[in-house]
Design an enzyme around this catalytic site. Sequence first.
Site, mmCIF file in Angstrom:
data_model
loop_
_atom_site.group_PDB
_atom_site.id
_atom_site.type_symbol
_atom_site.label_atom_id
_atom_site.label_comp_id
_atom_site.label_asym_id
_atom_site.label_seq_id
_atom_site.Cartn_x
_atom_site.Cartn_y
_atom_site.Cartn_z
ATOM 1 N N CYS A 74 4.170 -0.433 -12.229
ATOM 2 C CA CYS A 74 4.602 0.755 -12.965
ATOM 3 C C CYS A 74 5.827 0.395 -13.808
ATOM 4 O O CYS A 74 6.775 1.160 -13.922
ATOM 5 C CB CYS A 74 4.892 1.922 -12.024
ATOM 6 N N LYS A 90 -3.160 5.270 -3.357
ATOM 7 C CA LYS A 90 -4.218 4.360 -3.806
ATOM 8 C C LYS A 90 -5.101 3.943 -2.633
ATOM 9 O O LYS A 90 -6.318 3.774 -2.795
ATOM 10 C CB LYS A 90 -3.605 3.138 -4.491
ATOM 11 N N ASP A 107 -0.696 -4.108 -6.151
ATOM 12 C CA ASP A 107 0.210 -3.196 -6.854
ATOM 13 C C ASP A 107 1.630 -3.525 -6.392
ATOM 14 O O ASP A 107 2.140 -2.950 -5.438
ATOM 15 C CB ASP A 107 -0.157 -1.743 -6.530
ATOM 16 N N ALA A 148 0.788 -1.238 0.000
ATOM 17 C CA ALA A 148 0.000 0.000 0.000
ATOM 18 C C ALA A 148 0.817 1.284 0.000
ATOM 19 O O ALA A 148 0.360 2.299 -0.524
ATOM 20 C CB ALA A 148 -0.946 0.011 1.205
#
Length: 858
Positions: free
Chosen positions: A349, A205, A296, A200
């Site tokens: 990313c 996000k 993520d 996180a």
Amino acid sequence: MGGRGRSRTQRKHFRQSRDNVWKRSKFDAQQPSDNSAAADAGEKDNRNSKPTWEPFATQNPAFDEYYKEQGIVPPEEWDRFNEYLRSPLPAAFRINSSSQIYMDIRSKLENDFVKSLQAEITDGSEVEAIRPLPWYPENLAWQSNFSRNELRKNQTLERFHEFLKLQNEIGNITRQEAVSMVPPLFLDVNPDHFVLDMCAAPGSKTFQLLEMIYHSVESGSLPSGMVIANDVDVQRCNLLIHQTKRMCTANLIVTNHEAQHFPSCHLNRHHAKGSEIRNVEDPDFTQLQYDRVLCDVPCSGDGTLRKAPDIWRKWNGGNGNGLHGLQVQIAMRGMSLLKVGGRMVYSTCSMNPIENEAVVAEVLRRCGESVELLDVSAEIPQLIRRPGLKRWKVRDRGAWLASYRDVPKSRRAAIVPGMFPSGKTHVDTSENGDDSTSILIDDGVNEDSKNGDPVVEELITSTDILEEEVSTLPLERCMRIVPHDQNTGAFFIAVFHKLSPLPALPKKPVNQPRKLHSNNDIQAEKLTTEVKEDTDLVQAKPTDISSVLPELTRGTDALDNEMMDDTAVDTESSIAPEENETEDIEPSNNISTNPDSSITPEENDTEDIEPSNNTSTNPEMVRGKRKLQIQGRWRGVDPVIFYKEETVVGKIKDFYGIKESFPFNGHLITRNSDINHVKRIYYTSTSVKKVLELNFLGGQQLKIASVGLKMFERQTSKDGTSAPCLFRISSEGLPLLLPHITKQILYASPVDIKHLLEQKSIKFANFVDANLGEKASNLLLGCCVVILNKDGLEDPQVDSSTVAIGCWRGRSNVSVMVTSLDCQELLERMSQYTEEDPTLSVTDTKPSAVDAQVSTLD
């Protein structure tokens, strides 16, 4: 760390050595010979003159070769792709929909700054100065085409810059890269969902997810869902807590675990020991699973080259190969924790297919028909995205590998079958009806080779060798965002849907005892024996992610926290949860021009500290500072204890007149095992309360770094100890509690509110409205709430737009308990109700002692 007993979060943890990333000093780059007289003279000249600057080199032949070969963009687009990739990234920010004035901020951008800033475009181009991102809902995300230096060049741009700084510091907007806002949108979060954010930090996000949970929730109420935000790194957990603290939410738990071994919190009464679980009722559910999971993952981060150009010189094709196994483990762990029917978003990313499509393909292969890759091309149609790749190669030590057959035997421990499009782990060598095969099984991480044990490799031959593999899985449903499509960074997103429980895979036979190298490994080993359906799928050896982190990117938002100014982070103050809290300041009866004499911040308050990996067996003291706190099995972490002191709770309810309809009893927690010396009381939502109860009954499997909304804080000033109620309402908890209190309330006109904010403290007789002073004198000594009565009604209705200020009713005066930043923002809002000049600044008001204590991030 200067001899301190606990490490402190410093600027380097936020910037990751990337400040001034688009320029570097020639002086720093020069390395003259130490024995040269000319070099000494040159150094002297450099000391006496201002350093000159040159841009970072944005060339890396290996990068160009790698991605041309992978075909991530068509050859005719390569030059344009390169042009965008080597230009600075436009600034982007998001208006926080949870803010009380988010519509006013949006209106100011649309009706004021869009027009005034467009006049500053002097190069004749058609580029918009600022514009809303067309794909983000409700015009809540914006992009600016001005650089930070340009924002300071004239009065109009400076006004915009100061506006953004103030709103960011208060928490009304969040600085976040545009593509980083995309993954939460595809999660399709509802207010009743339980959401897990596995990796996180830094928290942008997570903030988005919380806003979705709170969407359409009425003032004074809480959603039935919640968010658990996790990060493996303690320093980054602190940053995550700092970011999400601006949300003022009771529906968040921050944990500190390795994502690939995130615990499956489930009922286990054999572990339910300790006083903290007394009177805990049977939970409504016996295992914690999630409706939505955001995965993520840590990645090589080459999608962030536009804002972190120092990655150019560090980039190499092996970065993605080294992270592939960890990414698969994290994705599989997230899938195992997901409810049947739930949705998981996997994102990076990075542009590297080894970290993207290869991971997605491996997850689909392991999960079989239990999971499907969703086609979300119809969702968010304004977002320009490209389909995922179905063919790619692996680069290893300068050689291109088209299939696993091409991997040298000596490299098969590092280059695994799952990295290739087909994911094949064996090749058929049967001849003349012979069914024998030569197999090398590897599910992403070779256990034996990792432990230094020899690997038995079979000779692999084939009669049907493909020059380049093509995946048969629907990887075109993945999404790739490239820089030149909409002037952003690069990003990868895949959306999974869980159809049924995951298949239980047989565990691999182990010939030798597994070597465990740390307490974390031991803990992870225990967890794998406790979890049922899910953990059988995660069999890889625990990975020490901290050894990999310096060379990878944990998310796209790490640099965004530098915001729009160069204000330094206070390197002496930790941003651990609630440590050194001074946001709610101590009032006094003395009206003095020196605020330091009238305000007594609570200093050296270490009730709530950052999580620690301290495994010392001495529970008494940590370097002579304080007793080592223990949270279940987690040493050095503050405990989470339900606060059930009926006498204190009863006084609080009676003093503020808290309505019985407000769910109060059983929702209060503290982080101090010494109940008699509690300084802060936190409030938790019903969903968080249930999770905490399940965690207690399950042996406290979750390592909790932060939980709950700070609702009450003990008053330590002289007046505070003599007040009927020792606890005052915190500024974070006031919006939630306001509709439910019936006592200690004052309704004030805009003029009196303005004077109170400017002067910080006003005597009863000095209010413009004499009745207000009389009513204030009739209140009990202690905390009170001053509410703006803009329409002069007898009993105004409290709703989401109500402006309220936490104050202290002293013996002869009323004093505000908010920071100067909040005062400035409230004063600007008061200008719409008064006829005076709305242009106010911090210097127009008395400074607060809290300004020197509260560290803010730009």
